[in-house]
Design an enzyme around this catalytic site. Structure first.
Site, PDB file in Angstrom:
ATOM      1  N   ASP A 279      23.404  -2.321  23.438  1.00  0.00           N
ATOM      2  CA  ASP A 279      23.355  -0.959  23.960  1.00  0.00           C
ATOM      3  C   ASP A 279      24.442  -0.730  25.003  1.00  0.00           C
ATOM      4  O   ASP A 279      25.049   0.345  25.061  1.00  0.00           O
ATOM      5  CB  ASP A 279      21.965  -0.625  24.510  1.00  0.00           C
TER       6      ASP A 279
ATOM      7  N   TYR B 220       0.817  -1.218   0.000  1.00  0.00           N
ATOM      8  CA  TYR B 220       0.000   0.000   0.000  1.00  0.00           C
ATOM      9  C   TYR B 220       0.850   1.267   0.000  1.00  0.00           C
ATOM     10  O   TYR B 220       0.611   2.208   0.758  1.00  0.00           O
ATOM     11  CB  TYR B 220      -0.946   0.002   1.215  1.00  0.00           C
TER      12      TYR B 220
ATOM     13  N   LYS C  11      21.239  -8.919  21.869  1.00  0.00           N
ATOM     14  CA  LYS C  11      20.152  -8.095  22.405  1.00  0.00           C
ATOM     15  C   LYS C  11      18.987  -9.025  22.730  1.00  0.00           C
ATOM     16  O   LYS C  11      17.835  -8.802  22.363  1.00  0.00           O
ATOM     17  CB  LYS C  11      19.740  -7.021  21.391  1.00  0.00           C
TER      18      LYS C  11
ATOM     19  N   ASP D 189      28.083  -3.848  11.802  1.00  0.00           N
ATOM     20  CA  ASP D 189      28.231  -2.657  10.973  1.00  0.00           C
ATOM     21  C   ASP D 189      28.271  -1.404  11.836  1.00  0.00           C
ATOM     22  O   ASP D 189      29.144  -0.531  11.687  1.00  0.00           O
ATOM     23  CB  ASP D 189      27.058  -2.598   9.992  1.00  0.00           C
TER      24      ASP D 189
ATOM     25  N   ASP E 249      31.702   1.226  12.765  1.00  0.00           N
ATOM     26  CA  ASP E 249      31.751   2.658  12.487  1.00  0.00           C
ATOM     27  C   ASP E 249      32.125   3.422  13.752  1.00  0.00           C
ATOM     28  O   ASP E 249      32.897   4.384  13.713  1.00  0.00           O
ATOM     29  CB  ASP E 249      30.406   3.145  11.945  1.00  0.00           C
TER      30      ASP E 249
END
Length: 361
Positions: free
Chosen positions: A220, A145, A187, A244, A248
């Site tokens: 985290d 949609y 996690k 990833d 960084d």
């Protein structure tokens, strides 16, 4: 003289500047250690896409399958959506050639100041092993949609026993060659299916490596520890998305994403592995001659190591450190040197180093 056939894809933006720079340095390393790199260039890029509607030809994978390695600059340019450039070239190669390990060193080089207080060269030296073929980067999903109030998007994360086990065994074996410490990014308190599965396999496989110390961190908390206590890490294994993001951040804490290297490895060597810097095509500085070539050069050193020339690889990184310690730096590291000046300085530093032995096969 040993010769290695390398498929070279400069790609877009600064990739076209830093790839030739790295080739120049790697050629000198070969001369010093008795091997030759035979480069074959492919013009696959976003520019190629605008001409043909594809990032590479339909038979592109077949064209590079027989090479010893693939040396990639960067892909991406304004006007071509990032998911088009990534999924049209990089990810198909990672998957077709079973490059299931994305290896990214996080090391503070001599001559660079970390943005973290009290961190000196030697304090930061760990490796992130990122699962490279499945996980959160699965192609399973879709959108419905589009453009309406009912629009929806679904993306499935796929973790297979075979995929998770092979990358974890690589990480465990790598830890054995280093300080014997392996951390896992998870996690499982919030992602209730894939991450507990990841944790279970991490512990199960760990039973085969009683000599490796293991630790599990929720992602985290882990990103916080990368900043607050990065000295604790030796090898970190992570899923595709987590790896990833972590790397960084890893590049940031060692000074600049412009120096960060990576290797997309097929450890069994049944297919070519691919080597690329972590940085992107940086169209904002492309053509100015100020791109940092060290990420591409360091990626080339990883390629030399993979090809069996470990002493040559170590010399290249040592030469980079000599240059940085001498103050020759591009603007991303606070300097004023050009791409060409840094490249020439690395060549000179390499040429002046005593020749190391034991370069391998």
């Amino acid at each position: 003289m040993t010769a290695h056939r390398i498929a070279t894809i400069p790609g877009d933006g600064i990739g076209r500047e830093v790839v030739p720079a790295a080739q120049d340095v790697l050629a000198l390393a070969g001369e010093r250690h008795g091997f030759r790199l035979e480069w074959t260039e492919f013009d696959w890029s976003c520019e190629y896409y605008t001409r043909t509607g594809r990032m590479m030809p339909a038979d592109g994978l077949d064209q590079v399958a027989a090479f010893d390695a693939i040396f990639l600059g960067a892909v991406g340019y304004p006007g071509v959506p990032d998911h088009v450039s990534l999924w049209g070239l990089l990810i198909p190669m990672r998957r077709a050639f079973a490059q299931y390990v994305n290896l990214r060193p996080v090391r503070l080089l001599r001559g660079i100041e970390s943005p973290l207080r009290g961190i000196e060269p030697g304090d930061l030296d760990f490796v992130v092993v990122r699962e490279n073929n499945e996980g959160e980067y699965s192609e399973i999903g879709g959108r419905l949609y589009r453009g309406t109030s009912r629009e929806m998007a679904v993306q499935e994360a796929v973790f297979t026993r075979a995929g998770v086990e092979q990358v974890m065994r690589y990480a465990y074996n790598l830890a054995r060659t280093r300080r014997g410490d392996l951390a896992s990014a998870t996690k499982s308190n919030g992602i209730i299916h894939t991450m507990p599965f990841w944790d279970e396999l991490f512990r199960e496989i760990g039973g085969d490596y009683p000599d490796v110390k293991t630790r599990e961190y929720h992602i985290d908390a882990l990103v916080g520890l990368f900043v607050l206590d990065p000295r604790r890490f030796d090898v970190v294994v992570a899923s595709n998305l987590f790896g990833d993001i972590l790397t960084d951040l890893g590049a940031a804490i060692v000074g600049s994403i412009g120096i960060a290297p990576s290797a997309n490895l097929n450890p069994e060597r049944r297919h070519p592995s691919m080597f690329e810097p972590v940085h992107g095509s940086a169209p904002d500085i492309a053509g100015q001659g100020i791109a940092n070539p060290l990420g591409q050069i360091w990626s080339g050193a990883l390629m030399l190591d993979h090809l069996g020339h470990s002493a040559a690889a170590a010399e290249v990184v040592d030469a980079m450190e000599d240059v940085l310690a001498g103050g020759t730096r591009t603007p991303d590291l606070g300097g004023t040197a050009t791409t060409a000046q840094v490249t020439a300085a690395v060549r000179d530093a390499l040429a002046s180093r005593p020749l190391e032995t034991g370069s391998g096969r």
